[in-house]
Motif scaffolding. Structure first.
Motif, PDB file in Angstrom:
ATOM      1  N   CYS A  11       3.461 -34.884 -39.230  1.00  0.00           N
ATOM      2  CA  CYS A  11       4.438 -34.431 -38.229  1.00  0.00           C
ATOM      3  C   CYS A  11       5.517 -35.481 -37.993  1.00  0.00           C
ATOM      4  O   CYS A  11       6.692 -35.139 -37.853  1.00  0.00           O
ATOM      5  N   VAL A  20      14.404 -34.271 -35.376  1.00  0.00           N
ATOM      6  CA  VAL A  20      13.981 -33.674 -34.111  1.00  0.00           C
ATOM      7  C   VAL A  20      13.314 -34.776 -33.309  1.00  0.00           C
ATOM      8  O   VAL A  20      12.522 -35.546 -33.844  1.00  0.00           O
ATOM      9  N   ASP A  24      10.895 -32.829 -28.025  1.00  0.00           N
ATOM     10  CA  ASP A  24      11.042 -31.439 -28.453  1.00  0.00           C
ATOM     11  C   ASP A  24       9.860 -31.003 -29.308  1.00  0.00           C
ATOM     12  O   ASP A  24       9.382 -29.877 -29.183  1.00  0.00           O
ATOM     13  N   TRP A  25       9.387 -31.876 -30.187  1.00  0.00           N
ATOM     14  CA  TRP A  25       8.224 -31.553 -31.017  1.00  0.00           C
ATOM     15  C   TRP A  25       6.996 -31.320 -30.143  1.00  0.00           C
ATOM     16  O   TRP A  25       6.245 -30.373 -30.360  1.00  0.00           O
ATOM     17  N   TRP A  26       6.793 -32.192 -29.151  1.00  0.00           N
ATOM     18  CA  TRP A  26       5.616 -32.074 -28.298  1.00  0.00           C
ATOM     19  C   TRP A  26       5.638 -30.782 -27.485  1.00  0.00           C
ATOM     20  O   TRP A  26       4.630 -30.106 -27.334  1.00  0.00           O
ATOM     21  N   ARG A  27       6.807 -30.424 -26.949  1.00  0.00           N
ATOM     22  CA  ARG A  27       6.916 -29.166 -26.195  1.00  0.00           C
ATOM     23  C   ARG A  27       6.624 -27.970 -27.102  1.00  0.00           C
ATOM     24  O   ARG A  27       6.005 -26.994 -26.695  1.00  0.00           O
ATOM     25  N   ASN A  28       7.086 -28.049 -28.352  1.00  0.00           N
ATOM     26  CA  ASN A  28       6.830 -26.974 -29.301  1.00  0.00           C
ATOM     27  C   ASN A  28       5.333 -26.863 -29.602  1.00  0.00           C
ATOM     28  O   ASN A  28       4.780 -25.756 -29.664  1.00  0.00           O
ATOM     29  N   GLU A  29       4.665 -27.993 -29.767  1.00  0.00           N
ATOM     30  CA  GLU A  29       3.214 -27.998 -29.985  1.00  0.00           C
ATOM     31  C   GLU A  29       2.484 -27.355 -28.803  1.00  0.00           C
ATOM     32  O   GLU A  29       1.590 -26.530 -28.985  1.00  0.00           O
ATOM     33  N   PHE A  31       3.690 -25.259 -26.619  1.00  0.00           N
ATOM     34  CA  PHE A  31       4.023 -23.836 -26.564  1.00  0.00           C
ATOM     35  C   PHE A  31       3.143 -23.034 -27.518  1.00  0.00           C
ATOM     36  O   PHE A  31       2.610 -21.984 -27.146  1.00  0.00           O
ATOM     37  N   TRP A  32       2.966 -23.525 -28.733  1.00  0.00           N
ATOM     38  CA  TRP A  32       2.180 -22.788 -29.710  1.00  0.00           C
ATOM     39  C   TRP A  32       0.693 -22.789 -29.370  1.00  0.00           C
ATOM     40  O   TRP A  32      -0.009 -21.803 -29.629  1.00  0.00           O
TER      41      TRP A  32
END
Length: 183
Positions: A11, A20, A24-29, A31-32
């Motif tokens: 990652c 990125v 932003d990556w952590w929020r995406n993780e 969210f999923w």
């Protein structure tokens, strides 16, 4: 641990390549993970019901002028989508407490296994933190029915886990002593 470290390093390389930022990556993780244990899980069950011929009925209707005045009365109090993530958080918190207490009772040899288990449980809880913050953020707004169902579901899975006990070696067949008596 090697699997988690390799995933994290992959990652990081992807983040560097795509420019990125980490937040932003952590929020995406997060969210999923939240979507995967709530809405996506129910979508799979709804799809299985549809394949089995048990479709759900849904009717779209127009709002009238009278509905706009009473719009606040139709806010939902709880939904079944809140139960699986809440159960997962409860299971992981109980798992951390049970693991630490078992390691304290078992002695020095149990602490090595405990580190991996606690790391995984902590990783799951941190991913579900925004969900937990939203669920418990407002005082007196957490639906009691969600907590009760989630606790019941967590209790059932805990009892199944204790019965299976995958971390202990299984004995195959009866154990015979020197005198030929079954133990």
């Amino acid at each position: 641990m090697a699997l988690f470290i390799s995933i994290i390093l992959t990652c990081v390389l992807e983040l560097r390549w795509s420019k990125v930022n980490i937040q932003d990556w952590w929020r995406n993780e997060q969210f999923w993970v939240i979507g995967g244990v709530s809405a996506h899980l129910f979508a799979v069950f709804q799809g299985l019901l549809k394949v089995a011929g048990l479709g759900t009925k849904f009717t779209v209707r127009m709002k009238s002028a009278d509905d706009a005045a009473f719009g606040q009365l139709h806010l939902f109090k709880w939904t079944s989508l809140l139960i699986p993530p809440t159960s997962i958080v409860i299971l992981n918190m109980v798992g951390i407490v049970a693991g630490v207490s078992e390691a304290i009772n078992s002695g020095y040899n149990a602490w090595g296994l405990l580190f991996g288990k606690v790391f995984f449980s902590f990783w799951v809880i941190v991913h579900l933190y925004p969900f937990l913050k939203g669920l418990l953020g407002r005082q007196n707004r957490t639906p009691i029915i969600v907590v009760l169902w989630a606790t019941l579901l967590a209790l059932i899975f805990s009892m199944i886990w204790v019965r299976i006990d995958v971390f202990l070696p299984k004995k195959i067949g009866p154990v015979l002593t020197q005198c030929g008596v079954e133990c």
